[in-house]
Design an enzyme around this catalytic site. Structure first.
Site, PDB file in Angstrom:
ATOM      1  CG  ASN A 101      78.045   9.921  38.005  1.00 28.24           C
ATOM      2  OD1 ASN A 101      77.806  10.989  37.427  1.00 28.24           O
ATOM      3  ND2 ASN A 101      78.044   8.755  37.366  1.00 28.24           N
ATOM      4  N   GLY A 128      71.497   2.052  39.916  1.00 27.43           N
ATOM      5  CA  GLY A 128      70.155   2.636  39.825  1.00 27.43           C
ATOM      6  C   GLY A 128      69.021   1.637  39.998  1.00 27.43           C
ATOM      7  CD  GLU A 188      74.346   5.656  33.978  1.00 28.37           C
ATOM      8  OE1 GLU A 188      74.701   6.850  33.968  1.00 28.37           O
ATOM      9  OE2 GLU A 188      73.829   5.100  34.978  1.00 28.37           O
ATOM     10  CG  HIS A 196      79.160   5.642  34.478  1.00 27.26           C
ATOM     11  ND1 HIS A 196      77.967   5.087  34.092  1.00 27.26           N
ATOM     12  CD2 HIS A 196      79.113   5.780  35.825  1.00 27.26           C
ATOM     13  CE1 HIS A 196      77.216   4.912  35.168  1.00 27.26           C
ATOM     14  NE2 HIS A 196      77.892   5.323  36.235  1.00 27.26           N
ATOM     15  CD  GLU A 202      79.803   3.086  39.172  1.00 30.93           C
ATOM     16  OE1 GLU A 202      79.431   3.740  40.136  1.00 30.93           O
ATOM     17  OE2 GLU A 202      79.521   3.394  37.997  1.00 30.93           O
ATOM     18  CE  LYS A 240      74.571   7.472  37.569  1.00 31.98           C
ATOM     19  NZ  LYS A 240      73.977   6.150  37.566  1.00 31.98           N
ATOM     20  CB  SER A 243      71.967   0.485  44.656  1.00 37.20           C
ATOM     21  OG  SER A 243      71.261   0.477  43.431  1.00 37.20           O
TER      22      SER A 243
HETATM   23  P1  13P Z   1      73.367   4.726  41.741  1.00 34.62           P
HETATM   24  O1  13P Z   1      74.102   5.071  43.020  1.00 34.62           O
HETATM   25  O2  13P Z   1      72.227   5.648  41.459  1.00 34.62           O
HETATM   26  O3  13P Z   1      73.021   3.277  41.678  1.00 34.62           O
HETATM   27  O4  13P Z   1      74.403   4.991  40.551  1.00 34.62           O
HETATM   28  C1  13P Z   1      75.663   4.449  40.637  1.00 34.62           C
HETATM   29  C2  13P Z   1      76.510   5.034  39.586  1.00 34.62           C
HETATM   30  O5  13P Z   1      76.328   4.765  38.419  1.00 34.62           O
HETATM   31  C3  13P Z   1      77.569   5.965  39.999  1.00 34.62           C
HETATM   32  O6  13P Z   1      78.428   6.239  38.948  1.00 34.62           O
END
Ligand code: 13P
Length: 257
Positions: A10, A173, A97, A95, A167, A12, A213
């Site tokens: 992903n 992150g 976010e 997601h 997640e 982002k 992560s």
């Molecule tokens: P990270 O792998 O950067 O922690 O992000 C995970 C994520 O949100 C994947 O959708």
């Protein structure tokens, strides 16, 4: 046959055009057979058309979001049919976010899931708890509700066409990965929810990924568990070498089965 693993990057809101192309060319010829491991890059919408054109035999492209309506006056939005018409195969839905910053709710997640499946696009449906919930010990309850709401009015046949990503928000992150046991336990409890909704057979077939992560160092131990079928990866999916290492970890697991 076990469940085929998926490693989904992903991206982002990272990369510009040339960086996106360079990544695709760097990984295209190095990926394992898609019949063994599904390698997916979920890219910003503006790249999708170009990346689908450039995807190699074993790479698939996904979107990071879509609108649930078939069409309509929704300025700035993209429908499942539009994604399909450009050959996009996956879409990330719900997601954390998007839930936190863009008003995504369990209800819109449900509508998007249905719209994606209707267009034969595989939704990667994200669920996960906050740190507060994890510490209060109510993770299973909260995640159960998220799954039940996401799958409202979703038939057995439709459910089989979906992928779930667990997640935990506190792991995204932050460099703070859930332990393989924590992730596997919650994923097993998600499988139990699916079993209640659709029966054991469906629950055993739906792929459930872990995200938060994931990196080249922890991926093998996460994949070594009974119920984690792959990873949804943010930061570690941006670099081609790192993405290939993650995919190869899944490939190694399949070969050793
Ligand atoms: P990270 O792998 O950067 O922690 O992000 C995970 C994520 O949100 C994947 O959708």
């Amino acid at each position: 046959m076990g469940r085929r693993p998926i490693i989904a990057g992903n991206w982002k809101m990272y990369k510009v055009k040339d960086e996106a192309y360079a990544f695709i060319y760097a990984v295209n010829l190095e990926l394992p057979d898609k019949e063994l491991v599904e390698s997916v890059i979920c890219a910003p919408a503006i790249f999708l058309k170009d990346l689908v054109k450039r995807e190699g035999e074993n790479l698939r492209i996904g979107a990071q979001n879509m609108h649930y309506a078939q069409e309509g006056a929704y300025t700035g939005e993209i429908s499942a049919a539009m994604l399909k018409s450009y050959g996009v195969d996956y879409v990330v839905i719900g997601h954390s976010e998007r839930r936190a910053y863009f008003n995504e709710t369990d209800e819109t997640v449900n509508l998007k899931l249905l719209a994606a499946v209707n267009q034969e696009i595989t939704p990667i449906v994200c669920v996960g708890e906050s740190l507060e919930i994890r510490e209060a010990g109510t993770t299973d309850e909260v995640v159960k509700k998220q799954v039940e709401k996401a799958y409202l009015n979703v038939s057995k046949a439709e459910a089989l066409k979906t992928v779930i990503a667990y997640e935990p928000i506190w792991a995204i992150g932050t460099g703070k990965t859930a332990t393989p046991e924590q992730a596997n336990d919650t994923i097993r409890s998600i499988r139990n929810v699916l079993s209640t909704l659709y029966g054991k057979e469906v629950a055993e077939q739906v792929r459930i990924l872990y995200g938060g992560s994931v990196n080249t160092k922890n991926v093998e131990s996460l994949l070594a568990t009974s119920d984690i079928d792959g990873a949804l990866v943010g930061g570690a999916s941006l670099d081609p070498t790192s993405f290939l290492t993650l995919v190869n970890a899944a490939f190694k697991k399949v070969k050793n089965q």
